[in-house]
Design a protein around this motif. Structure first.
Motif, PDB file in Angstrom:
ATOM      1  N   ARG A 129      92.644  -1.307   2.865  1.00  0.00           N
ATOM      2  CA  ARG A 129      91.380  -1.118   3.578  1.00  0.00           C
ATOM      3  C   ARG A 129      90.816  -2.439   4.099  1.00  0.00           C
ATOM      4  O   ARG A 129      90.400  -2.534   5.257  1.00  0.00           O
ATOM      5  CB  ARG A 129      90.352  -0.459   2.660  1.00  0.00           C
ATOM      6  CG  ARG A 129      90.669   0.975   2.301  1.00  0.00           C
ATOM      7  CD  ARG A 129      89.404   1.669   1.826  1.00  0.00           C
ATOM      8  NE  ARG A 129      89.667   2.563   0.704  1.00  0.00           N
ATOM      9  CZ  ARG A 129      88.722   3.268   0.100  1.00  0.00           C
ATOM     10  NH1 ARG A 129      87.473   3.171   0.488  1.00  0.00           N
ATOM     11  NH2 ARG A 129      89.030   4.070  -0.913  1.00  0.00           N
ATOM     12  N   ALA A 169      83.998  -1.577   1.198  1.00  0.00           N
ATOM     13  CA  ALA A 169      84.718  -0.351   0.833  1.00  0.00           C
ATOM     14  C   ALA A 169      83.998   0.309  -0.332  1.00  0.00           C
ATOM     15  O   ALA A 169      83.372  -0.371  -1.158  1.00  0.00           O
ATOM     16  CB  ALA A 169      86.167  -0.660   0.445  1.00  0.00           C
ATOM     17  N   THR A 217      93.698   6.185   3.998  1.00  0.00           N
ATOM     18  CA  THR A 217      94.328   4.884   3.825  1.00  0.00           C
ATOM     19  C   THR A 217      95.834   4.971   4.059  1.00  0.00           C
ATOM     20  O   THR A 217      96.511   5.792   3.429  1.00  0.00           O
ATOM     21  CB  THR A 217      94.087   4.339   2.402  1.00  0.00           C
ATOM     22  OG1 THR A 217      92.680   4.240   2.176  1.00  0.00           O
ATOM     23  CG2 THR A 217      94.727   2.982   2.220  1.00  0.00           C
TER      24      THR A 217
END
Length: 536
Positions: free
Chosen positions: A59, A396, A90
């Motif tokens: 990420r 994230a 992802t």
């Protein structure tokens, strides 16, 4: 060479330089080979953390993440983290290997079924001679489908001799779609006629920041982001910040007064749209490369590359002599500055800290290039609102599957991938689940700050019981001392109950990453009765 070595060589040829993994019978040979071929194998303490670390690495680095676990319990231990990575979209490869085909093998398990349960792709190597081609296929699927793929290299096949073959070459990404002329014309008609347009961008617009700013200025439009677009327009005078349930009162008022919403590389889930309320009564033009993200509320939904579409819009509007709309309130920029400077309400106690106070303090002191990762729980409102980042790429969260306990592993992977100071904000319940993984950060000497919001309870459950008028005591928990455990694992640690305690670690936090001292954990004692969701 043996098939297991050809698999490792194929990964290296395709540009993979790091694998996060926990060794077992099903994967030990490929991991040893990968290390011998110059790759980096980051050994983890748990299988779930291996996948979470690969998730965070992917990420923040915007590249493929690779994890490896053994079959059976190794794979089942990774299921929750794998599901989180699937829902976060992802690109991730999970390398494992099925057991020998014996009914009495204790670790036999249906790996294809596990992948299906998580929503991941699955590639099984059925012919040792095709191992390199199958590795390439799995990598390509993970990258193009933007989701994890389980690569199953069965143990019996791993030791079969195969031809070395020519080296593989990475396949360049497909050229993004261009906007359709008819849709572009209709969109421009709506934008040109708007009196109070607002631009909403998400993580899918990360590569188009400058182009979006040019378009927004030509339209006279304020800019906002989704949570995953956090920081994209930081420093811009008309940056509304995060839009939706996390938005400020001023941001929400501005969107509610808009007559047009241009949505770029962003989803319109219930949180961003406030259960659809922000989409009603205004024209919505949405652009995204993924057709599944186009909302049914969009009057025009273009499946196209955001950067190319926005560039075309700006050029065509300029050629038409478009003047910026001027119906937004003229003092909006000044009001946004004043709002950012407004003191944050907090409820610190004699021996407890409100996480909102802590996040404001950290925001001023941490290095500007920090990466921020959060677990999930009631504490998230504080870091999501008050801990800033310079770019969406630096943020994230692990709330896509709403499972606590994934934040620390994801932050460790982000720190490996970025090489920059990384902050993991976790709750006490989620933190204690994977605290042992802090040993990995110590071993690697990572520039990691772990902030444990410790209210001595499962906070969401405590809040739910209290709000329903029930006794919340069953949600209270007694934990081991986080600071003592962290020190036992080799990390630095401090317990924080007051601002004076924070000031005592100020030098270490300001020097995070520069001092080479490795992870630091703050056990922040909080009051479970303080409502951190309050915007004030």
């Amino acid at each position: 060479m043996r098939a297991h070595r050809r698999a490792a060589a194929a990964l290296r040829e395709l540009g993979v330089d790091t694998i996060f993994g926990l060794m077992g019978e099903g994967n030990l040979r490929p991991l040893i080979d990968f290390d011998g071929l110059g790759g980096s194998v980051v050994a983890t303490t748990t299988e779930g953390a291996a996948v979470s670390m690969a998730d965070g690495y992917a990420r923040v680095g915007r590249r493929l993440g690779v994890a490896s676990v053994t079959h059976g319990p190794g794979a089942t231990n990774a299921l929750t983290a794998l599901t989180e990575a699937v829902r976060a979209r992802t690109p991730l490869l999970l390398l494992t290997g099925d057991t020998p085909p014996r009914d009495d093998h204790l670790q036999r398990f249906d790996l294809r079924g596990l992948a299906d349960l998580a929503g991941a792709g699955y590639v099984r190597v059925g012919d040792a001679a095709q191992v390199a081609a199958e590795v390439a296929r799995a990598v390509r699927r993970a990258e193009t489908e933007c989701r994890p793929v389980v690569l199953d290299l069965p143990v019996p096949l791993q030791c079969i001799d195969v031809a070395e073959g020519p080296p593989l070459r990475p396949v360049p990404p497909a050229r993004p779609a261009a906007p359709g002329e008819e849709e572009l014309d209709r969109s421009l008609g709506i934008l040109a006629g708007a009196r109070r347009p607002v631009v909403l961008a998400g993580r899918g617009a990360l590569d188009a920041k400058d182009e979006i700013l040019t378009l927004a200025r030509s339209l006279g439009a304020p800019l906002g982001t989704t949570l995953l677009g956090k920081g994209l327009f930081a420093g811009e005078p008309l940056d509304l910040g995060v839009i939706g349930t996390l938005g400020s009162v001023l941001a929400l008022e501005t969107v509610r007064s808009a007559d047009c919403l241009l949505v770029l590389g962003a989803g319109l889930n219930r949180y961003t749209s406030v259960d659809g309320a922000l989409l009603q009564g205004r024209a919505v033009v949405q652009v995204d490369r993924d057709p599944s993200r186009i909302s049914s509320a969009a009057e025009i939904g273009m499946v196209a590359d955001v950067r190319e579409t926005v560039t075309s819009m700006s050029e065509l509007l300029a050629a038409a002599g478009q003047e910026p709309a001027a119906a937004h309130r003229g003092d909006l920029a000044e009001l946004l500055v004043a709002e950012a400077a407004r003191p944050v309400t907090s409820a610190d106690g004699p021996a407890t800290m409100d996480p909102r106070t802590v996040m404001r303090w950290l925001d001023r002191l941490l290095p500007a290039d920090r990466v921020v990762v959060t677990d999930t729980g009631r504490f998230v409102y504080a870091p999501w609102r008050l801990l800033s980042v310079r770019s969406p790429q630096d943020f994230a969260h692990t709330c896509n599957f709403a499972s606590i306990g994934l934040g620390l592993g994801t932050a460790l992977g982000a720190a490996v991938g970025s090489g920059r100071p990384t902050v993991a904000v976790v709750g006490d319940g989620g933190g204690v689940m994977n605290l042992v993984e802090l040993a990995t950060g110590v071993r690697l000497g990572l520039p990691l700050l772990v902030v444990v919001c410790n209210d001595g309870a499962y906070g969401m459950e405590y809040r739910h019981l209290r709000n329903e008028g029930d006794d919340p005591t069953p949600a209270r928990c007694t934990w081991p001392d986080f600071a003592e455990v962290a020190r036992a694992l080799g990390a630095r640690a401090a317990t924080v109950r007051t601002v004076a305690d924070l000031d005592g670690v100020a030098a270490e936090i300001a020097g995070l990453g520069a001092d080479g001292a490795g992870p630091l954990l703050l056990d922040v004692r909080c009051d479970p009765d303080v409502d951190m969701a309050d915007l004030a």
